[in-house]
Structure formats: structure tokens, C-alpha cells
Design a protein around this motif. Structure first.
Motif, PDB file in Angstrom:
ATOM      1  N   SER A  92     -28.090   3.713 -62.568  1.00  0.00           N
ATOM      2  CA  SER A  92     -27.897   1.918 -62.560  1.00  0.00           C
ATOM      3  C   SER A  92     -26.276   1.912 -62.449  1.00  0.00           C
ATOM      4  N   GLU A  93     -25.549   2.969 -62.863  1.00  0.00           N
ATOM      5  CA  GLU A  93     -24.210   2.659 -62.905  1.00  0.00           C
ATOM      6  C   GLU A  93     -23.639   2.440 -61.318  1.00  0.00           C
ATOM      7  N   VAL A  94     -24.221   3.391 -60.420  1.00  0.00           N
ATOM      8  CA  VAL A  94     -23.960   3.725 -59.060  1.00  0.00           C
ATOM      9  C   VAL A  94     -24.477   2.560 -58.483  1.00  0.00           C
ATOM     10  N   SER A  95     -25.256   2.015 -58.836  1.00  0.00           N
ATOM     11  CA  SER A  95     -25.725   0.677 -57.906  1.00  0.00           C
ATOM     12  C   SER A  95     -25.074  -0.444 -58.476  1.00  0.00           C
ATOM     13  N   GLU A  96     -24.356  -0.539 -59.647  1.00  0.00           N
ATOM     14  CA  GLU A  96     -23.487  -1.615 -60.003  1.00  0.00           C
ATOM     15  C   GLU A  96     -22.293  -1.161 -59.297  1.00  0.00           C
ATOM     16  N   ALA A  97     -21.989   0.012 -58.898  1.00  0.00           N
ATOM     17  CA  ALA A  97     -20.772   0.137 -58.034  1.00  0.00           C
ATOM     18  C   ALA A  97     -21.127  -0.102 -56.695  1.00  0.00           C
ATOM     19  N   VAL A 118     -14.600   0.882 -62.023  1.00  0.00           N
ATOM     20  CA  VAL A 118     -15.100   0.960 -63.372  1.00  0.00           C
ATOM     21  C   VAL A 118     -16.343   1.440 -63.348  1.00  0.00           C
ATOM     22  N   GLU A 119     -17.216   0.928 -62.669  1.00  0.00           N
ATOM     23  CA  GLU A 119     -18.741   1.317 -62.531  1.00  0.00           C
ATOM     24  C   GLU A 119     -18.880   2.774 -62.200  1.00  0.00           C
ATOM     25  N   MET A 120     -18.050   3.338 -61.265  1.00  0.00           N
ATOM     26  CA  MET A 120     -17.858   4.919 -61.058  1.00  0.00           C
ATOM     27  C   MET A 120     -17.307   5.386 -62.193  1.00  0.00           C
ATOM     28  N   ALA A 121     -16.577   5.112 -63.087  1.00  0.00           N
ATOM     29  CA  ALA A 121     -16.361   5.803 -64.188  1.00  0.00           C
ATOM     30  C   ALA A 121     -17.565   5.687 -65.314  1.00  0.00           C
ATOM     31  N   ASP A 122     -18.014   4.528 -65.214  1.00  0.00           N
ATOM     32  CA  ASP A 122     -19.246   4.355 -66.184  1.00  0.00           C
ATOM     33  C   ASP A 122     -20.120   5.463 -65.732  1.00  0.00           C
ATOM     34  N   ALA A 123     -20.402   5.805 -64.430  1.00  0.00           N
ATOM     35  CA  ALA A 123     -21.390   6.765 -63.943  1.00  0.00           C
ATOM     36  C   ALA A 123     -20.998   8.128 -64.622  1.00  0.00           C
TER      37      ALA A 123
HETATM   38 MG   LIG Z   1     -21.484  -0.234 -65.868  1.00  0.00          MG
END
Ligand SMILES: [Mg+2]
Length: 168
Positions: A92-97, A118-123
Motif C-alpha cells: 500500500s505504501e509503494v502504491s501511495e508512492a 515520504v511514502e517510500m520512507a513509509d514502505a
Molecule cells: Mg503512507
């Protein structure tokens, strides 16, 4: 083998492969590549212990936040589904990225940063949280994989340019 030794070996192997494949239009020359790698290594004094401490930080923060309180984590039958869900959250985080990249968005929570960043950081945080919970040596494995990849013929630019080669 120490992490920095392994890193140096990986970079030396990669550099020697690059030297054999000079004729790549628009790419750095081997000397430029070597100089950049040297500068990067000096600028980022990495150690495996500090990376493993970062993994502990990611998992510890999630534990403190109560994200591992689920009964599913403690039940042997439910655990595998719980872990599968944790992996799905990395997706999901990669998709958000990807969405942030498509739309060139800034992040909602850290508005001075790019959403993709930031989304990559989340992943990464989610991966290290799960790795911490399962006692997986992700950074050690990453170093081994970088070293292995440096020896792969199908990763050489000259071979990738051949018909059927890996173009991306
Ligand atoms: Mg995120």
C-alpha cells in the motif's frame, strides 16, 4: 565479514564490471563513477550495527504504538495471516508512492517533502518493522544481494542492451 569490507568488495566488483563496459552512451565514465562512489562512501559512513539499530527503532516504535498488540500475532494459526497483512501494507505504501509520483504531489503530513519520498520512507519503515518482529537480517541480506547482483552477467549494461536483455 564486516559490513564496510563487504560494501567495499561489492563496489570494487561493480567498478571492475563497469570498466569492462565503458561504451554506454550518456553514462558516467569509470573514473567519474569511481570518484562518485568514493565520495558517497566517505559521506555516508555506514555500519551494519547502526542499520540494525535503525531496524530496532522502526520495530520498537510500532510496538510502542500498539501495532503488535493483536491477538492474531500471538495465535500460531492466525499469525501467518497477520504477517501477510503486514506485507500487504508495504504494498500500500509503494502504491501511495506511485500515486504521489504520478501527480507530483507533496506530502500531506510533511508538506515540505515530496509525497513520493515520504511514502517510500513509509514502505521502508514497514519493512523494517516486520523484519524486526521476525528477527530477519534484512540489511545483511541486502549486502549479500548487492554483492551477488554485481556478479550477474544479466545485469551488465552490455548484456542488458542485447535482444531479450533486461531493459528496465
Ligand atoms: Mg503512507
Amino acid at each position: 565479514m564486516g559490513f564496510e569490507v563487504a560494501l567495499t568488495e561489492a563496489l570494487n566488483t561493480r567498478t571492475s564490471l563497469l570498466v569492462k563496459n565503458v561504451a554506454v552512451a550518456g553514462r558516467q565514465t569509470p573514473s567519474q563513477f569511481n570518484a562518485q562512489r568514493s565520495a558517497n562512501m566517505q559521506a555516508h559512513s555506514l555500519s551494519l550495527s547502526s542499520l540494525q539499530a535503525f531496524q530496532s527503532l522502526c520495530h520498537g516504535a510500532a510496538v510502542d504504538g500498539g501495532w503488535w498488540n493483536s491477538l492474531a500475532w500471538r495465535d500460531p494459526d492466525a499469525r501467518k495471516h497477520f504477517i501477510a497483512g503486514k506485507l500487504a501494507l508495504v504494498h500500500s505504501e509503494v502504491s501511495e508512492a506511485l500515486e504521489a509520483f504520478r501527480k507530483d504531489l507533496m506530502d500531506d503530513h510533511l508538506p515540505e517533502r515530496k509525497g513520493m519520498e515520504v511514502e517510500m520512507a513509509d514502505a521502508v519503515i514497514r519493512i523494517l518493522d516486520l523484519a524486526g518482529a521476525l528477527h530477519l537480517d534484512v540489511f545483511g541480506a541486502a549486502m549479500e544481494k548487492i554483492r551477488y547482483n554485481a556478479t550477474r552477467a544479466d545485469h551488465l549494461p552490455a548484456n542488458r542492451a542485447l535482444p531479450g536483455g533486461k531493459s528496465i
